[in-house]
Design a protein around this motif. Structure first.
Motif, PDB file in Angstrom:
ATOM      1  N   LYS A  25      23.741  27.985  75.419  1.00 50.04           N
ATOM      2  CA  LYS A  25      23.655  29.312  76.041  1.00 50.04           C
ATOM      3  C   LYS A  25      24.770  29.486  77.067  1.00 50.04           C
ATOM      4  N   MET A  26      25.046  28.447  77.846  1.00 55.22           N
ATOM      5  CA  MET A  26      26.134  28.555  78.831  1.00 55.22           C
ATOM      6  C   MET A  26      27.481  28.736  78.141  1.00 55.22           C
ATOM      7  N   ALA A  27      27.684  28.059  77.013  1.00 59.05           N
ATOM      8  CA  ALA A  27      28.940  28.214  76.273  1.00 59.05           C
ATOM      9  C   ALA A  27      29.050  29.630  75.698  1.00 59.05           C
ATOM     10  N   LEU A  28      27.975  30.116  75.134  1.00 62.19           N
ATOM     11  CA  LEU A  28      27.984  31.470  74.577  1.00 62.19           C
ATOM     12  C   LEU A  28      28.181  32.512  75.678  1.00 62.19           C
ATOM     13  N   ASP A  29      27.510  32.321  76.804  1.00 62.62           N
ATOM     14  CA  ASP A  29      27.656  33.246  77.926  1.00 62.62           C
ATOM     15  C   ASP A  29      29.092  33.283  78.429  1.00 62.62           C
ATOM     16  N   GLU A  30      29.752  32.146  78.430  1.00 63.12           N
ATOM     17  CA  GLU A  30      31.135  32.078  78.905  1.00 63.12           C
ATOM     18  C   GLU A  30      32.058  32.957  78.061  1.00 63.12           C
ATOM     19  N   GLU A  31      31.769  33.052  76.783  1.00 65.13           N
ATOM     20  CA  GLU A  31      32.614  33.885  75.934  1.00 65.13           C
ATOM     21  C   GLU A  31      32.044  35.286  75.732  1.00 65.13           C
ATOM     22  N   GLY A  32      30.912  35.556  76.358  1.00 65.59           N
ATOM     23  CA  GLY A  32      30.332  36.891  76.290  1.00 65.59           C
ATOM     24  C   GLY A  32      29.697  37.225  74.955  1.00 65.59           C
ATOM     25  N   THR A  33      29.194  36.208  74.260  1.00 68.94           N
ATOM     26  CA  THR A  33      28.549  36.445  72.971  1.00 68.94           C
ATOM     27  C   THR A  33      27.099  35.977  73.005  1.00 68.94           C
ATOM     28  N   GLU A  34      26.361  36.400  72.006  1.00 64.21           N
ATOM     29  CA  GLU A  34      24.980  35.966  71.846  1.00 64.21           C
ATOM     30  C   GLU A  34      24.825  35.422  70.437  1.00 64.21           C
TER      31      GLU A  34
END
Length: 155
Positions: A25-34
């Motif tokens: 989730k932190m990795a996805l949040d960093e790139e602004g994706t879900e």
């Protein structure tokens, strides 16, 4: 990055995400994706794969982040040449840093669901260190963390 990462870990943990899911989730949040499907499927890796306290979910989460950047996803894609080396580096670092790859050994709790939640603070520290190490490995191998789509388009 540690204070910001610590807050994110706390917030995601309080929301009910497990260690593997928090890493992703932190990795996805960093790139602004879900990617709800990815997070759902990662749930099976929680608490040392299926709650059996074997291979640590933080370790598998880190390997999955590396795979997001360098693994194969589509039929027409190929795994990047440095993927295996990055995974090996992360696993070697993890085992050296935490003296095991198994959840039970690392947190020192016989059963996660025995009511003793003292391990949660230790897991939070391990998530922070492991997330930062994953990001470091990506940067050292020419990936821009948080810009996965842009990198993949260049290859």
């Amino acid at each position: 990055m540690s204070n910001d990462t610590a807050f994110k870990v706390f917030k995601l943990s309080a929301s009910g995400y497990c260690c593997t899911q928090i890493m992703l989730k932190m990795a996805l949040d960093e790139e602004g994706t879900e990617n709800d499907d990815l997070l759902r499927s990662a749930g099976g890796l929680c608490k040392g794969i299926g709650g059996r306290q074997r291979t640590c979910g933080i370790l598998t989460g880190g390997v999955m982040i590396l795979g997001l950047y360098a693994g194969r996803g589509k039929e027409e894609e190929s795994q990047k040449d440095n993927y295996g080396d990055m995974v090996s580096e992360f696993i070697d670092w993890f085992e050296s840093e935490f003296e095991s790859m198994d959840c039970a050994d690392i947190i020192g709790v016989a059963r996660i669901d025995d009511g003793d939640n003292s391990f949660m603070l230790k897991c939070g520290d391990i998530i922070i260190k492991s997330f930062e190490k994953t990001v470091q490995i990506l940067y050292e191998n020419g990936y821009e963390f948080g810009a996965r789509d842009e990198y993949q388009k260049c290859i």
